[in-house]
Enzyme design. Structure first.
Site, short mmCIF file in Angstrom:
data_model
loop_
_atom_site.label_atom_id
_atom_site.label_comp_id
_atom_site.label_asym_id
_atom_site.label_seq_id
_atom_site.Cartn_x
_atom_site.Cartn_y
_atom_site.Cartn_z
N SER A 552 0.86 -1.19 0.00
CA SER A 552 0.00 0.00 0.00
C SER A 552 0.89 1.25 0.00
O SER A 552 1.67 1.44 -0.92
CB SER A 552 -0.94 -0.04 1.20
OG SER A 552 -1.95 0.93 1.10
N HIS A 667 -7.79 -5.28 -0.73
CA HIS A 667 -6.54 -4.59 -0.46
C HIS A 667 -5.53 -5.49 0.25
O HIS A 667 -4.34 -5.16 0.30
CB HIS A 667 -6.82 -3.33 0.37
CG HIS A 667 -5.65 -2.38 0.42
ND1 HIS A 667 -4.97 -1.97 -0.71
CD2 HIS A 667 -5.04 -1.78 1.46
CE1 HIS A 667 -4.00 -1.15 -0.35
NE2 HIS A 667 -4.01 -1.03 0.96
#
Length: 693
Positions: A552, A667
């Site tokens: 991320s 994610h």
């Protein structure tokens, strides 16, 4: 944020400016064909590593271990847990009493079997949480995600019948919020149609929705702005202290809040970037900036407490329950019925404190006796809706470090005893290993801590295969943790592991974070580079054997330092990354992160973002390590186009790159333990191929 410029309307990106825009079409056939082609190249190369199959099997055994700690939350006299194992890959939502939970093998009461539900409905459901009204009600709002995306479906569920409520509250797939006011009323934020979402894709409008009404009949009670991250509602059901708070988040780190009084939302005065919450008759305020009020300045990172009624009248009489120092920061707080439990980071190791009011009303601190150093977290168990709650003064305390499996203990504010309830098994042999903390000196002279974990028999000979992990963003701290995967896939094979506590994180409070945001984001990268250079200078490793990993914002970190200092590394694991910082704010939830990075549509801000944006700074004549870039088609937080376009541009320029994209997983790039084990096995195969002696 710089104030000298004004927002500009971004010119639409063109194929000439960015020839890989077509890879932003998440589920477009051309883009998915490219993804499948890349997977077909990368997987066989990584699966060819002799340890791949054994690692994947072992990692899944670790993730599925029935001896893992069943982390639980307390509500209504029950401890609720969500559990995955080999027989239940999507998971079980279950509960037990404390007496049953204490047993080595509790007899769990299964509330919902997600695997059975997914099979019956032919959906790839991933658990996204439950919001139960509590008190005397048996109603809950259950969120289910398709393939692990942030967007979820919400359905009302009855604990008594173990069924979804026919005709009950239900929302189609969206990034929604749904809060109980009472059993027949909710506050809802969702996609009501055009204009109802923020630019970041989160709710902008909050409505009051009554049972039996169509969603279209819900009445607007609060609105944010399109440029906000989101609008929200929060309901406190504590008997005698019931409150409704509405709010909006203008950016990731600030909020505007209003107390609902009658049918009117009355603004609560507070610093924009402070976090404010109510606890019974008190108000609790966490400061992100220094606050001068009432003739006194309270430093950022403080936790203040005051009488709620007085505060709302305008009084500013505070007691500080936590004040930061150069080495100590607050890592959150929770409450029992009568005490405030404060988690503290002391040079990136955990401590905990309990605060209570004495008979004179003065606040008194008591240290919670627990193992140190390592990662310690305490969390109060009190459910204020349970009359005469037997757990009112109890808390869970969890502890771990790099070489010590997690333990979960039960504590009480009435004594110093921690009763061990659960412990993870030992997944690797730590005999002869050691962990230590060191400090590197960054480009501007700042001392940056990092942890180094040595496998048995390792020496500082300058050639140890070494994995350096970092994040450095959003005030998130990187703490010591016990990892069975790293133990089996790395330590036991002779690998050194390093965890960097770079600026941008929260290890030393808000100031440590704010030192590396927006125009100063480069400081995160300077810190990470400094740790890498220190590892080489102290002969822990050399560039041939040094790899880096991050996900991320950490994916942006490793992408940036790979481009800036490719000479330092021979492996880069870049997970679900941001990489195209020219377009990040126009992709999915990206607009919500402009408080961290700035606005690339403002010329003066793009001037400093452009200097580190990895996608724009790739050069054909540079020599980069061959990275492994991993993402997920179902990631609706960080757009998979970042990873796709970076890989495509590297290939166009003639650089070697391995790319793998999971079709689901959100994610986390994994929808269940099997996918998570597969991803870990791919990563360690790559790391040993690149860094093995």
């Amino acid at each position: 944020m710089a104030q000298t410029s004004s927002p500009t309307t971004p010119a639409p990106a063109t194929a000439a400016a960015d020839p890989y825009l077509w890879l932003e079409d998440v589920t477009g056939e051309r883009a998915l064909t490219w993804v499948r082609e890349r997977n077909a190249v990368s997987r066989p190369l990584l699966e060819a590593h002799p340890d791949f199959q054994a690692n994947r099997k072992r990692f899944k055994e670790i993730l599925d271990s029935k001896e893992s700690i069943p982390v639980a939350t307390h509500q209504g006299g029950w401890l609720y847990n969500f559990w995955r194992d080999e027989q239940h890959p999507r998971g079980l939502w279950r509960r037990a009493t404390l007496a049953e939970y204490r047993k080595p093998q509790p007899a769990w009461d299964v509330v919902l079997d997600l695997d059975a539900l997914a099979k019956a409905e032919n959906e790839s459901w991933v658990w996204a949480g439950a919001n139960c009204l509590g008190g005397g009600s048996t109603r809950c709002l259950i969120s289910l995600s398709r393939g692990g995306a942030d967007a979820s479906v919400v359905r009302e569920f009855d604990l008594a019948t173990r069924r979804f409520v026919e005709g009950g509250f239900a929302l189609p797939e969206a990034k929604s919020s749904l809060e109980w006011l009472d059993e027949n009323t909710t506050f809802v934020g969702t996609d009501f149609g055009p204009g109802s979402l923020t630019d970041s894709g989160y709710p902008r409008v909050i409505k009051r929705w009554k049972r039996g009404e169509p969603l279209s009949a819900a009445v607007t009670v609060y609105e944010g702005q399109a440029t906000d991250v989101s609008a929200f509602a929060s309901v406190d059901h504590t008997p005698g202290f019931e409150r409704v708070v509405f709010g909006r988040s203008p950016d990731f780190f600030s909020t505007e809040m209003a107390l609902w009084q009658g049918d009117k939302a009355v603004t609560i005065d507070k610093p924009a970037d402070a976090q404010l919450g109510f606890w019974r008759d008190l108000v609790m305020i966490e400061l992100r900036s220094d606050w001068t009020v009432g003739g006194r300045t309270w430093p950022r990172g403080s936790l203040l407490v005051a009488d709620a009624a007085g505060y709302l009248r305008g009084e500013r009489k505070f007691t500080a329950l936590f004040t930061p120092t150069a080495s100590r920061s607050m890592a959150g707080y929770s409450t029992t019925r009568s005490q405030v439990l404060v988690n503290v980071l002391d040079n990136v190791s955990g401590r905990a404190e309990a605060w209570h009011r004495d008979t004179k009303g003065s606040w008194v601190k008591k240290d919670i006796v627990a193992p140190y150093p390592g990662t310690l977290r305490v969390n109060g168990l009190h459910d204020p809706q349970v009359k005469n709650d037997p757990l009112a003064e109890n808390f869970f305390a969890s502890y771990t470090d790099f070489l010590t499996p997690d333990t979960l203990s039960l504590g009480s504010t009435g004594n110093d005893t921690l009763e061990k309830l659960k412990a993870r098994p030992t997944f690797f042999d730590a005999a002869g290993m050691k962990a230590e903390q060191r400090f590197a000196t960054s480009k501007d002279g700042t001392k940056v801590p990092y942890f180094i974990v040595w496998p048995k028999g390792a020496k500082a000979d300058g050639s140890n295969p070494t994995l350096l992990y970092g994040y450095g963003g959003f005030e998130v701290s990187m703490n010591p943790s016990y990892s069975g995967a790293i133990g089996n896939g790395w330590y036991n094979k002779g690998g050194v592991f390093v965890l960097a506590n770079i600026r941008g994180g929260g290890e030393f409070g808000p100031g440590w974070h704010q030192a590396a945001i927006k125009q100063n984001k480069q400081k995160s990268y300077d810190d990470f580079i400094a740790v890498a250079e220190d590892l080489i200078a102290t002969k822990v490793t050399d560039p041939r054997h040094l790899g880096i990993e991050g996900g991320s914002n950490g994916g942006l970190l490793v992408g940036a330092v790979m481009v800036q200092r490719p000479d330092l590394f021979n492996a880069v694991v870049c997970q679900v990354p941001l990489l195209d910082m020219r377009r990040f704010n126009q992709l999915l939830a990206g607009a919500s992160w402009m408080g961290e990075y700035g606005n690339p549509d403002m010329p003066d801000e793009w001037a400093w973002i452009s200097k580190y944006s990895p996608y724009q700074n790739l050069k054909a004549n540079a020599k980069y390590p061959k990275p492994l870039i991993i993402t997920s088609t179902r990631d609706d937080r960080v757009h998979p186009g970042h990873a796709r376009k970076m890989a495509a541009r590297m290939m166009e320029q003639g650089h070697a790159v391995l790319y793998h994209e999971y079709i689901e997983g959100g994610h986390s790039a994994a929808a269940d333990n099997a996918q998570r084990a597969d991803r870990q096995a791919l990563e360690f195969a790559y790391l040993w191929q690149q860094l093995g002696r």
